[in-house]
Write a protein that holds these residues in place. Sequence first.
Motif, short mmCIF file in Angstrom:
data_model
loop_
_atom_site.label_atom_id
_atom_site.label_comp_id
_atom_site.label_asym_id
_atom_site.label_seq_id
_atom_site.Cartn_x
_atom_site.Cartn_y
_atom_site.Cartn_z
N ALA A 1 32.78 51.45 50.71
CA ALA A 1 33.63 51.11 49.57
C ALA A 1 32.81 50.53 48.44
O ALA A 1 32.97 50.90 47.26
N GLY A 2 31.89 49.63 48.77
CA GLY A 2 31.03 49.03 47.74
C GLY A 2 30.17 50.06 47.03
O GLY A 2 29.97 49.98 45.81
N THR A 3 29.68 51.03 47.79
CA THR A 3 28.86 52.10 47.19
C THR A 3 29.66 52.89 46.16
O THR A 3 29.18 53.17 45.05
N PHE A 4 30.89 53.24 46.50
CA PHE A 4 31.71 54.05 45.60
C PHE A 4 32.23 53.24 44.41
O PHE A 4 32.42 53.80 43.32
N ILE A 5 32.44 51.95 44.59
CA ILE A 5 32.81 51.11 43.45
C ILE A 5 31.65 51.03 42.47
O ILE A 5 31.82 51.14 41.25
N ARG A 6 30.44 50.83 42.99
CA ARG A 6 29.25 50.83 42.13
C ARG A 6 29.10 52.15 41.41
O ARG A 6 28.81 52.20 40.20
N ALA A 7 29.27 53.25 42.15
CA ALA A 7 29.12 54.57 41.55
C ALA A 7 30.15 54.78 40.45
O ALA A 7 29.83 55.31 39.37
N ALA A 8 31.39 54.37 40.70
CA ALA A 8 32.45 54.54 39.70
C ALA A 8 32.13 53.78 38.42
O ALA A 8 32.35 54.29 37.31
N GLN A 9 31.60 52.58 38.58
CA GLN A 9 31.23 51.79 37.40
C GLN A 9 30.14 52.50 36.59
O GLN A 9 30.21 52.57 35.36
N LEU A 10 29.16 53.07 37.27
CA LEU A 10 28.10 53.81 36.58
C LEU A 10 28.63 55.07 35.90
O LEU A 10 28.23 55.41 34.79
N ILE A 11 29.52 55.76 36.58
CA ILE A 11 30.07 57.01 36.04
C ILE A 11 30.89 56.73 34.77
O ILE A 11 30.76 57.44 33.76
N ILE A 12 31.73 55.71 34.82
CA ILE A 12 32.57 55.40 33.66
C ILE A 12 31.73 55.00 32.45
O ILE A 12 31.93 55.53 31.35
N PHE B 1 40.78 42.70 38.43
CA PHE B 1 41.84 43.61 38.00
C PHE B 1 41.40 44.68 37.01
O PHE B 1 41.93 45.79 37.03
N LEU B 2 40.44 44.39 36.15
CA LEU B 2 40.01 45.38 35.16
C LEU B 2 38.82 46.19 35.68
O LEU B 2 38.87 47.42 35.76
N LEU B 3 37.76 45.51 36.01
CA LEU B 3 36.60 46.13 36.64
C LEU B 3 36.49 45.51 38.03
O LEU B 3 36.01 44.38 38.16
N PRO B 4 36.92 46.19 39.06
CA PRO B 4 37.07 45.57 40.39
C PRO B 4 35.76 45.38 41.16
O PRO B 4 35.65 45.74 42.33
N LEU B 5 34.77 44.79 40.49
CA LEU B 5 33.46 44.62 41.12
C LEU B 5 33.49 43.54 42.21
O LEU B 5 32.61 43.50 43.07
N GLY B 6 34.51 42.68 42.16
CA GLY B 6 34.64 41.67 43.20
C GLY B 6 34.92 42.27 44.57
O GLY B 6 34.71 41.61 45.60
N PHE B 7 35.35 43.54 44.60
CA PHE B 7 35.65 44.20 45.87
C PHE B 7 34.42 44.86 46.48
O PHE B 7 34.51 45.43 47.58
N ILE B 8 33.28 44.81 45.81
CA ILE B 8 32.06 45.37 46.40
C ILE B 8 31.71 44.59 47.67
O ILE B 8 31.41 45.18 48.72
N THR B 9 31.76 43.27 47.58
CA THR B 9 31.50 42.44 48.77
C THR B 9 32.42 41.23 48.86
O THR B 9 32.91 40.90 49.94
#
Length: 274
Positions: A158-169, A212-220
């Motif tokens: 999940a953390g990997t895909f959240i990071r990837a999504a942030q980079l893609i956006i 809520f806006l950029l859900p980076l807190g869910f990486i870990t």
Amino acid sequence: MMKKIKHYIAVGYWQLKLNTLCNLQYFSYTIVWFFMIGIAMFSTFFVLKAILDRVGQINGWNFAQISFLVGLSFISHGFEDMFFLQNRFIEHNVLEGTLDQYLIRPLNVFFLFNTAHFNLVGFYDILPGVIILVYACNQLHFPATPYHIIAIVVITVAGTFIRAAQLIITGSLAFWTKKSRILEDTNLTLMDRTSSYPLTMYPKWFQLLFTFLLPLGFITFYPVRGLLNITADSSLPVAPDLLIWAPLVALAFFLIARAVFNYGLSHKYESAGS
């Protein structure tokens, strides 16, 4: 449908294999990176230990618990570097028109672009992360049950895909602005700061933003808080620390990122020579 899925898997496999062979052509380059990354990451870890030896805790989190965050953060960072590094350079592809090569192929452009490159150096981010995570598990007497092992795998994916999504956006902003590379250093800093330290150490507006806006807190942070049963209050109106939230947030955020990429490619990309 299954035939199409198998075809995509086969294409992804061969692109991965070819990229791995290309990476191994520059063996000395990868060895240098191995030592550089190892020194940088373990230096960060030891500095953190020195600080916590003096202050004891950071907002209710002790050194072993923060080490758990750091280890998982390094691991997901490594997987993101291995499979999604190319999204840091979308600006270059937009300016040079090199996305044209994917447009003429009979497969999904988003899939092709995200499987066209494999960065072996990302593996050297994973190794220190695994060592630190094992150390943290030992200090915390973390149970090695199937549930807990699966939980770590789920958090990592999940953390990997959240990071990837942030980079893609952020990378896809280049379709509109022709510039996005300048945001990458900011991206990396934000992801590292929100995944290697307790989110509760930051002001409430920061917690809300990265929940809520950029859900980076869910990486870990949120899944680990639930996994380790840490009761430190985040002062948020919800308690999003159940493990199931991490993959759900990752899936939603990644689908949004794909939609942004596809929309920018379809409506704003001007192709080569334009």
